[in-house]
Design a protein around this motif. Structure first.
Motif, PDB file in Angstrom:
ATOM      1  N   TYR A  89      44.174 -37.323 -61.670  1.00 39.00           N
ATOM      2  CA  TYR A  89      45.175 -36.568 -60.925  1.00 39.00           C
ATOM      3  C   TYR A  89      46.506 -37.331 -60.862  1.00 39.00           C
ATOM      4  N   SER A  90      47.518 -36.658 -60.346  1.00 33.82           N
ATOM      5  CA  SER A  90      48.852 -37.258 -60.243  1.00 33.82           C
ATOM      6  C   SER A  90      48.863 -38.516 -59.393  1.00 33.82           C
ATOM      7  N   ASP A  91      47.951 -38.599 -58.418  1.00 30.82           N
ATOM      8  CA  ASP A  91      47.910 -39.778 -57.549  1.00 30.82           C
ATOM      9  C   ASP A  91      47.122 -40.930 -58.168  1.00 30.82           C
ATOM     10  N   GLY A  92      46.660 -40.748 -59.393  1.00 33.51           N
ATOM     11  CA  GLY A  92      45.959 -41.812 -60.106  1.00 33.51           C
ATOM     12  C   GLY A  92      44.456 -41.786 -59.986  1.00 33.51           C
ATOM     13  N   THR A  93      43.912 -40.964 -59.097  1.00 36.55           N
ATOM     14  CA  THR A  93      42.459 -40.902 -58.937  1.00 36.55           C
ATOM     15  C   THR A  93      41.841 -40.088 -60.072  1.00 36.55           C
ATOM     16  N   TRP A  94      40.569 -40.399 -60.350  1.00 39.58           N
ATOM     17  CA  TRP A  94      39.858 -39.700 -61.422  1.00 39.58           C
ATOM     18  C   TRP A  94      39.383 -38.330 -60.949  1.00 39.58           C
ATOM     19  N   LYS A  95      39.255 -37.413 -61.912  1.00 40.36           N
ATOM     20  CA  LYS A  95      38.733 -36.095 -61.609  1.00 40.36           C
ATOM     21  C   LYS A  95      37.331 -36.225 -61.043  1.00 40.36           C
ATOM     22  N   LYS A  96      37.056 -35.467 -59.981  1.00 40.26           N
ATOM     23  CA  LYS A  96      35.738 -35.505 -59.347  1.00 40.26           C
ATOM     24  C   LYS A  96      34.768 -34.594 -60.108  1.00 40.26           C
ATOM     25  N   ASP A  97      33.475 -34.808 -59.881  1.00 39.48           N
ATOM     26  CA  ASP A  97      32.426 -33.990 -60.511  1.00 39.48           C
ATOM     27  C   ASP A  97      32.610 -33.929 -62.024  1.00 39.48           C
ATOM     28  N   PHE A  98      32.853 -35.089 -62.604  1.00 35.11           N
ATOM     29  CA  PHE A  98      33.117 -35.178 -64.037  1.00 35.11           C
ATOM     30  C   PHE A  98      31.821 -35.131 -64.837  1.00 35.11           C
ATOM     31  N   HIS A  99      31.799 -34.313 -65.902  1.00 29.87           N
ATOM     32  CA  HIS A  99      30.658 -34.266 -66.808  1.00 29.87           C
ATOM     33  C   HIS A  99      31.150 -34.536 -68.226  1.00 29.87           C
ATOM     34  N   PRO A 100      30.771 -35.651 -68.844  1.00 27.72           N
ATOM     35  CA  PRO A 100      31.311 -36.028 -70.159  1.00 27.72           C
ATOM     36  C   PRO A 100      30.904 -35.105 -71.298  1.00 27.72           C
ATOM     37  N   PHE A 108      39.926 -31.366 -71.202  1.00 26.86           N
ATOM     38  CA  PHE A 108      39.999 -31.463 -72.661  1.00 26.86           C
ATOM     39  C   PHE A 108      40.055 -30.073 -73.275  1.00 26.86           C
ATOM     40  N   LEU A 109      40.775 -29.947 -74.379  1.00 25.02           N
ATOM     41  CA  LEU A 109      40.931 -28.669 -75.063  1.00 25.02           C
ATOM     42  C   LEU A 109      39.875 -28.519 -76.156  1.00 25.02           C
ATOM     43  N   GLU A 110      38.991 -27.540 -76.012  1.00 28.23           N
ATOM     44  CA  GLU A 110      37.978 -27.219 -77.024  1.00 28.23           C
ATOM     45  C   GLU A 110      37.173 -28.449 -77.444  1.00 28.23           C
ATOM     46  N   GLY A 111      36.849 -29.286 -76.499  1.00 27.10           N
ATOM     47  CA  GLY A 111      36.063 -30.470 -76.812  1.00 27.10           C
ATOM     48  C   GLY A 111      35.634 -31.153 -75.539  1.00 27.10           C
ATOM     49  N   ASN A 112      34.748 -32.142 -75.673  1.00 26.93           N
ATOM     50  CA  ASN A 112      34.290 -32.868 -74.489  1.00 26.93           C
ATOM     51  C   ASN A 112      34.765 -34.320 -74.531  1.00 26.93           C
ATOM     52  N   SER A 113      34.501 -35.026 -73.453  1.00 32.00           N
ATOM     53  CA  SER A 113      34.960 -36.405 -73.346  1.00 32.00           C
ATOM     54  C   SER A 113      34.364 -37.289 -74.421  1.00 32.00           C
ATOM     55  N   TRP A 114      33.109 -37.079 -74.748  1.00 33.38           N
ATOM     56  CA  TRP A 114      32.458 -37.918 -75.749  1.00 33.38           C
ATOM     57  C   TRP A 114      33.198 -37.866 -77.079  1.00 33.38           C
ATOM     58  N   ASN A 115      33.594 -36.695 -77.521  1.00 38.09           N
ATOM     59  CA  ASN A 115      34.298 -36.583 -78.797  1.00 38.09           C
ATOM     60  C   ASN A 115      35.744 -37.045 -78.676  1.00 38.09           C
ATOM     61  N   TYR A 116      36.439 -36.614 -77.625  1.00 43.35           N
ATOM     62  CA  TYR A 116      37.837 -36.982 -77.478  1.00 43.35           C
ATOM     63  C   TYR A 116      38.028 -38.470 -77.208  1.00 43.35           C
ATOM     64  N   PHE A 153      26.782 -26.427 -72.977  1.00 45.42           N
ATOM     65  CA  PHE A 153      28.047 -27.155 -72.976  1.00 45.42           C
ATOM     66  C   PHE A 153      29.035 -26.666 -74.036  1.00 45.42           C
ATOM     67  N   PHE A 154      28.628 -25.753 -74.901  1.00 44.78           N
ATOM     68  CA  PHE A 154      29.579 -25.240 -75.889  1.00 44.78           C
ATOM     69  C   PHE A 154      29.432 -23.739 -76.123  1.00 44.78           C
ATOM     70  N   ALA A 155      28.568 -23.069 -75.357  1.00 45.99           N
ATOM     71  CA  ALA A 155      28.296 -21.642 -75.565  1.00 45.99           C
ATOM     72  C   ALA A 155      29.554 -20.788 -75.481  1.00 45.99           C
ATOM     73  N   GLU A 156      30.484 -21.176 -74.610  1.00 46.33           N
ATOM     74  CA  GLU A 156      31.708 -20.384 -74.419  1.00 46.33           C
ATOM     75  C   GLU A 156      32.928 -21.023 -75.078  1.00 46.33           C
TER      76      GLU A 156
END
Length: 359
Positions: A89-100, A108-116, A153-156
Motif C-alpha cells: 500500500y501507499s503507506d508501505g505496508t504489505w497487502k493483507k490476505d496475500f496468496h502467492p 498482478f496482471l494475468e499472473g501470480n506472484s510466483w511467476n512475476y 487459481f487460473f480458471a477465470e
C-alpha cells in the motif's frame, strides 16, 4: 538516437500515465492506487533499465544514473520473509490476505506472484540474492516447474489454461517465458536445456489449438523460433542471447546482405539434449551467451554444438536430472565441458550480462 532517448525519458515521466507519479515518488506503484501495482512496478523497473542502458551507451551520465536507481525499484515489491514479490500500500505496508498463487486481486496482471517474482531480467544476480542465494534460487525455480497449481487459481484468467501450465510455470503469459533460461545464472545451468525442450514438446502442438496461450504480437511463436535455434534474448536491450539447446539437428538462418548463420546439433534428441560444447566458426564459445554483433552471430557463422547422452534414464523430476548429470560429469575433462562448470571457472560465466547490481 537523441530523439529516441528523449522519447524514452518523456514517456517514463508522465505523472498521469499508469500511476507513474506514485512510482516516481514511492519507488513502486501502490496497490490502493492500482490493482496491478506490483506487476506494473516490476515491468517499469525493467523498462527503466533499458533507458539506463541506452543513456549509458550514449554517454548521457546524468540520465543513466537516474534510471539505474529506478531500475532497482523491483526490490520494493519483494517481501524478504517470503522471497517473493508482493503488492503493498501507499503507506508501505504489505497487502493483507496475500496468496502467492492467486491471479486476481493480488496486485498482478494475468499472473501470480510466483511467476512475476522472476521478472527481473535486468538484475538476475540481485534477484538471486533476494531469494536467498544460488541454492535457494534453484530450489524456487525447481518448485515453479514441479509444483501443482490448482484450477481455482487460473480458471477465470484470460488466455491461461491447463495446457499452458507446467507445474506452476505459465508459458501462456509472456512475462514468464524467460524463466527457463534463468538457470544459466546458477550452478545448475543444464536445467535450462531440460525444461526448454519439455516446453516445446508439450506446449506447441501441430493442431488447430496447438498454442497454449494468446500469441500476442507473435511472442509465443518468437519464443519457439529462438529456442529451437538454441538461444534466447532474456533481457531485450542487451545484445546478448543466452544459450539453451537447439531443437533440430540443422538450421540455417538468413541474416540478410547475403549472410547466414548455420546451426548444427547432429545428435540432438529428447534424451540427448545436454550441450557439451559450443563453437562458432571453429572458435570455442566460453560464455553462456552469444552476441548480436559482426564478430558473432550477425555475420556469416557456423555454430556446431556437441551433445552427450545421460547414462541413466532421466524423467522430468529435476532432482533426478541433477543427480544424473552429476554422475555423468564425474571424472570428465574439465576443458571439454561448457555446461557443467561452476561459476568460478573462467570457461563458464553463469551471470552473462556485464551489467550487475550490488546489494
Amino acid at each position: 538516437k537523441p530523439l529516441a532517448l528523449e522519447a524514452m525519458v518523456s514517456s517514463s515521466t508522465i505523472p498521469y500515465y499508469g500511476n507513474l507519479k506514485e512510482y516516481m515518488e514511492l519507488g513502486y506503484v501502490p496497490f490502493d492506487k492500482n490493482p496491478t501495482g506490483a506487476s506494473n512496478t516490476l515491468e517499469y523497473a525493467f523498462d527503466d533499465w533499458t533507458i539506463y542502458n541506452t543513456a549509458k551507451n550514449m554517454g548521457k551520465t546524468e540520465i543513466a544514473d537516474t534510471y539505474k536507481k529506478r531500475a532497482l525499484n523491483y526490490r520494493n515489491t519483494f517481501d524478504k520473509n517470503l522471497g517473493l514479490a508482493r503488492a503493498r500500500y501507499s503507506d508501505g505496508t504489505w497487502k493483507k490476505d496475500f496468496h502467492p498463487l492467486g491471479t486476481h486481486g493480488e496486485g498482478f496482471l494475468e499472473g501470480n506472484s510466483w511467476n512475476y517474482s522472476f521478472y527481473v531480467p535486468q538484475d538476475v544476480e540481485g534477484l538471486k540474492a533476494y531469494m536467498g542465494g544460488d541454492k535457494r534460487f534453484i530450489q524456487k525455480l525447481d518448485s515453479l516447474f514441479t509444483m501443482y497449481l490448482p484450477d481455482e487459481f487460473f480458471a477465470e484468467t484470460e488466455d491461461v489454461t491447463r495446457e499452458g501450465i507446467l507445474g506452476n510455470y505459465v508459458h501462456g503469459n509472456e512475462v514468464s517465458q524467460h524463466i527457463p533460461y534463468l538457470y544459466a545464472w546458477t550452478s545448475e545451468p543444464w536445467k535450462t536445456q531440460y525444461w526448454v525442450r519439455e516446453i516445446m514438446n508439450k506446449m506447441y502442438q501441430n493442431n488447430i489449438d496447438g498454442l497454449c496461450g494468446n500469441d500476442d504480437c507473435g511472442q509465443m511463436s518468437a519464443w519457439y523460433i529462438f529456442t529451437a535455434m538454441g538461444f534466447y534474448p532474456v533481457a531485450p536491450g542487451t545484445d546478448q542471447y543466452v544459450i539453451g539447446a537447439p531443437y533440430l539437428p540443422y538450421m540455417k538462418v538468413n541474416l540478410g546482405d547475403g549472410k547466414s548463420l548455420t546451426i548444427r546439433a547432429d545428435k540432438v534428441s529428447d534424451k540427448n539434449r545436454y550441450v557439451q560444447s559450443v563453437t562458432l566458426n571453429g572458435e570455442p564459445i566460453k560464455t553462456a551467451y552469444l552476441t548480436h554483433n559482426p564478430d558473432q552471430i550477425y555475420n556469416d557463422g557456423y555454430l556446431p554444438l556437441r551433445y552427450r547422452y545421460p547414462q541413466s534414464e532421466i524423467d522430468n523430476n529435476n532432482a533426478q536430472v541433477s543427480e544424473a548429470i552429476k554422475r555423468l560429469d564425474k571424472g570428465d575433462d574439465r576443458n571439454s565441458r561448457m555446461w557443467l562448470l561452476q561459476g568460478s571457472d573462467p570457461l563458464f560465466n553463469p551471470a552473462p550480462f556485464p551489467f550487475r547490481y550490488k546489494n
